[in-house]
Design a protein around this motif. Structure first.
Motif, PDB file in Angstrom:
ATOM      1  N   ALA A  47       0.414   5.886  11.665  1.00  0.00           N
ATOM      2  CA  ALA A  47       1.879   6.086  12.081  1.00  0.00           C
ATOM      3  C   ALA A  47       2.156   7.687  12.330  1.00  0.00           C
ATOM      4  O   ALA A  47       2.736   7.791  13.346  1.00  0.00           O
ATOM      5  N   ALA A  76       3.637   0.260  11.085  1.00  0.00           N
ATOM      6  CA  ALA A  76       3.309   1.267  12.242  1.00  0.00           C
ATOM      7  C   ALA A  76       3.424   0.823  13.455  1.00  0.00           C
ATOM      8  O   ALA A  76       3.942   1.660  14.524  1.00  0.00           O
ATOM      9  N   ILE A  81       4.159  10.467   6.960  1.00  0.00           N
ATOM     10  CA  ILE A  81       4.768   9.306   6.972  1.00  0.00           C
ATOM     11  C   ILE A  81       4.165   8.127   6.091  1.00  0.00           C
ATOM     12  O   ILE A  81       4.686   7.418   5.373  1.00  0.00           O
ATOM     13  N   GLY A  82       2.915   8.410   6.093  1.00  0.00           N
ATOM     14  CA  GLY A  82       1.904   7.536   5.220  1.00  0.00           C
ATOM     15  C   GLY A  82       1.936   7.730   3.935  1.00  0.00           C
ATOM     16  O   GLY A  82       1.471   6.989   3.153  1.00  0.00           O
ATOM     17  N   GLY A  83       2.588   8.777   3.324  1.00  0.00           N
ATOM     18  CA  GLY A  83       2.791   9.260   2.089  1.00  0.00           C
ATOM     19  C   GLY A  83       2.240  10.447   1.684  1.00  0.00           C
ATOM     20  O   GLY A  83       2.402  11.463   2.418  1.00  0.00           O
ATOM     21  N   ALA A  84       1.306  10.500   0.790  1.00  0.00           N
ATOM     22  CA  ALA A  84       0.424  11.556   0.556  1.00  0.00           C
ATOM     23  C   ALA A  84      -0.535  12.074   1.535  1.00  0.00           C
ATOM     24  O   ALA A  84      -0.832  13.352   1.743  1.00  0.00           O
ATOM     25  N   ALA A  85      -0.991  11.277   2.201  1.00  0.00           N
ATOM     26  CA  ALA A  85      -2.023  11.502   3.262  1.00  0.00           C
ATOM     27  C   ALA A  85      -1.580  10.860   4.693  1.00  0.00           C
ATOM     28  O   ALA A  85      -0.880   9.856   4.603  1.00  0.00           O
ATOM     29  N   ALA A 113       1.386  -2.027   6.228  1.00  0.00           N
ATOM     30  CA  ALA A 113       1.402  -0.684   6.847  1.00  0.00           C
ATOM     31  C   ALA A 113       1.056  -0.785   8.469  1.00  0.00           C
ATOM     32  O   ALA A 113       1.665  -0.037   9.109  1.00  0.00           O
ATOM     33  N   ASP A 140      -3.663   1.078   5.953  1.00  0.00           N
ATOM     34  CA  ASP A 140      -4.293   0.957   4.673  1.00  0.00           C
ATOM     35  C   ASP A 140      -4.028  -0.357   4.091  1.00  0.00           C
ATOM     36  O   ASP A 140      -4.258  -0.752   3.041  1.00  0.00           O
ATOM     37  N   SER A 157       0.899  -1.194   0.020  1.00  0.00           N
ATOM     38  CA  SER A 157       0.063  -0.040  -0.046  1.00  0.00           C
ATOM     39  C   SER A 157       0.860   1.246   0.021  1.00  0.00           C
ATOM     40  O   SER A 157       2.026   1.058   0.196  1.00  0.00           O
ATOM     41  N   GLU A 158       0.300   2.214  -0.329  1.00  0.00           N
ATOM     42  CA  GLU A 158       0.952   3.707  -0.214  1.00  0.00           C
ATOM     43  C   GLU A 158       1.704   3.765   1.293  1.00  0.00           C
ATOM     44  O   GLU A 158       2.803   4.343   1.252  1.00  0.00           O
ATOM     45  N   ALA A 159       0.786   3.562   2.103  1.00  0.00           N
ATOM     46  CA  ALA A 159       1.318   3.964   3.714  1.00  0.00           C
ATOM     47  C   ALA A 159       2.485   2.883   4.144  1.00  0.00           C
ATOM     48  O   ALA A 159       3.237   3.467   4.614  1.00  0.00           O
ATOM     49  N   ALA A 160       2.290   1.673   3.480  1.00  0.00           N
ATOM     50  CA  ALA A 160       3.428   0.927   3.775  1.00  0.00           C
ATOM     51  C   ALA A 160       4.642   1.034   3.196  1.00  0.00           C
ATOM     52  O   ALA A 160       5.620   1.127   3.589  1.00  0.00           O
ATOM     53  N   THR A 178      -1.802   8.447   7.795  1.00  0.00           N
ATOM     54  CA  THR A 178      -2.244   7.462   8.464  1.00  0.00           C
ATOM     55  C   THR A 178      -1.788   7.132  10.186  1.00  0.00           C
ATOM     56  O   THR A 178      -1.260   8.310  10.598  1.00  0.00           O
ATOM     57  N   GLY A 210       5.582   4.591   2.357  1.00  0.00           N
ATOM     58  CA  GLY A 210       5.945   5.393   3.188  1.00  0.00           C
ATOM     59  C   GLY A 210       6.605   5.000   4.498  1.00  0.00           C
ATOM     60  O   GLY A 210       7.551   5.464   4.904  1.00  0.00           O
ATOM     61  N   GLU A 211       6.120   4.061   5.087  1.00  0.00           N
ATOM     62  CA  GLU A 211       6.614   3.789   6.440  1.00  0.00           C
ATOM     63  C   GLU A 211       7.745   2.809   6.255  1.00  0.00           C
ATOM     64  O   GLU A 211       8.723   2.898   7.159  1.00  0.00           O
TER      65      GLU A 211
END
Lengths: 230, 230
Positions: free
Chosen positions: B181, B95, B173-177, B91, B87, A88-91, B179, A93-94
């Motif tokens: 974390a 987190a 941290i989660g990218g563009a939005a 993730a 998400d 996922s995108e969050a994964a 989360t 980013g993390e």
């Protein structure tokens, strides 16, 4: 055409000891892709000159050339979306956070334990380059870097707390299955294992058990690599 | 029925300063859920005795009672799956890593800067409990804990490197939005901001810019909270 990855090797072609290349090796295996890991040494600049790079990993996939382990992971997920490295995108980013943690905390911590063991494993062409560049970066001899290794080992082990607490609860950082964040952190431990007999983890440390699960992945790819039992 | 969350407050009902409660506050706002954040003090054990807990956050949602900020986040994603806090499975696993990093690195680092500012903000019933329990845990007075705050601030800022490198590249941290974390790490900074005028971050630090984005989320929920401009 088989994917080629230029992969840092020691005097023994089979000794692969770059933490960054191990990330890519595990990522390629994760996706079930066939690949050839071409042995490369620090002084083989000519061999990867085509890529414009002076360091590995460099991946060649048909007419595509990709460098930098993070960029290679992104490339692999875009090109071969099955079995994602980032689910996922969050994964993703993390995972970037965990990459920087690994490079700020784990890599320096391991280097202080094992860096003096590396020159003896290098190809003769690489020894001077490696020792000179590292001693310049540290401002001391490699023997001095590891001189207090026994004294600093407990602090290194303590610094692994976020990893430890995570893999106490889940089999992998990514949960029930490994994802790229696991490969990033594991690359550091595999680097140590391929370079040095020094034991960095107590046998009852949950990080040790996680490392064992990582070594067993993908038909024991990392566990069978030339290195030490440490 | 509106969700209720028991939320640590100071002498001023509006001063909410628990990093763990801030995680939940932001998570509830993230999901767009209506909730009442009930002011609670350390010595209000009776008020949450129904939950079997002695600490907040405690969430009451109809006939469900949930405690522990991580468990509350899991509960919210299970019960209200829109706008997920996690998400993907990876993730969520990552987190958890970032949660432990926050609690091992960020919380102690912030406490060494601001803990002595807290007693003056507490409800009179809480002061003795807070000071006694914290001084016992530290083995020194709160003034002694922060005595070298200026000297330790640079090391604290350096310890934020994984966060800094991540939010240099991505907005969150989660990218563009954001989360969960992000909410975990942010809770620590919001705790500091609600307790102390001390400046922990340089104005040009990418972490400062990220914190600004967090303060602006959800109609400025955290930015409007009673605290300091620091």
């Amino acid at each position: 055409m088989t994917i080629r990855m230029y992969d840092l090797a020691g005097a023994d072609d089979r000794r692969r000891f770059s933490p960054y290349c191990w990330r890519v090796t595990m990522a390629l295996a994760h996706k079930g892709l066939d690949f050839e890991a071409v042995p490369w040494r620090f002084t083989d600049k000519d061999a990867i000159a085509f890529s414009g790079q002076a360091r590995v990993p460099v991946l060649v996939d048909g007419d595509r050339q990709v460098h930098d382990s993070w960029t290679i992971a992104e490339y692999l997920d875009e090109t071969y979306p099955d079995r994602p490295l980032f689910d996922s995108e969050a994964a993703k980013g993390e995972a970037l956070f965990i990459k920087h943690w690994t490079e700020r905390v784990v890599h320096p911590g391991i280097a202080r334990q094992v860096v003096a063991d590396i020159p003896a494993l290098l190809h003769e062409n690489d020894v001077e380059y490696f020792v000179t560049s590292r001693e310049k970066a540290y401002g001391m001899t490699l023997e001095e870097v590891v001189a207090d290794a026994d004294a600093t080992l407990p602090a290194f082990q303590t610094s692994l707390a976020p990893l430890r607490e995570t893999v106490k609860v889940n089999a992998f950082i990514g949960g029930a299955a490994p994802t790229y964040a696991d490969y990033i952190v594991f690359g550091a431990f595999q680097w140590a294992r391929c370079c040095s007999p020094r034991r960095l983890l107590a046998a009852d440390d949950p990080v040790h058990a996680w490392r064992g699960r990582m070594l067993a992945l993908h038909a024991g790819l990392a566990g069978k690599a030339v290195g030490y039992e440490a």
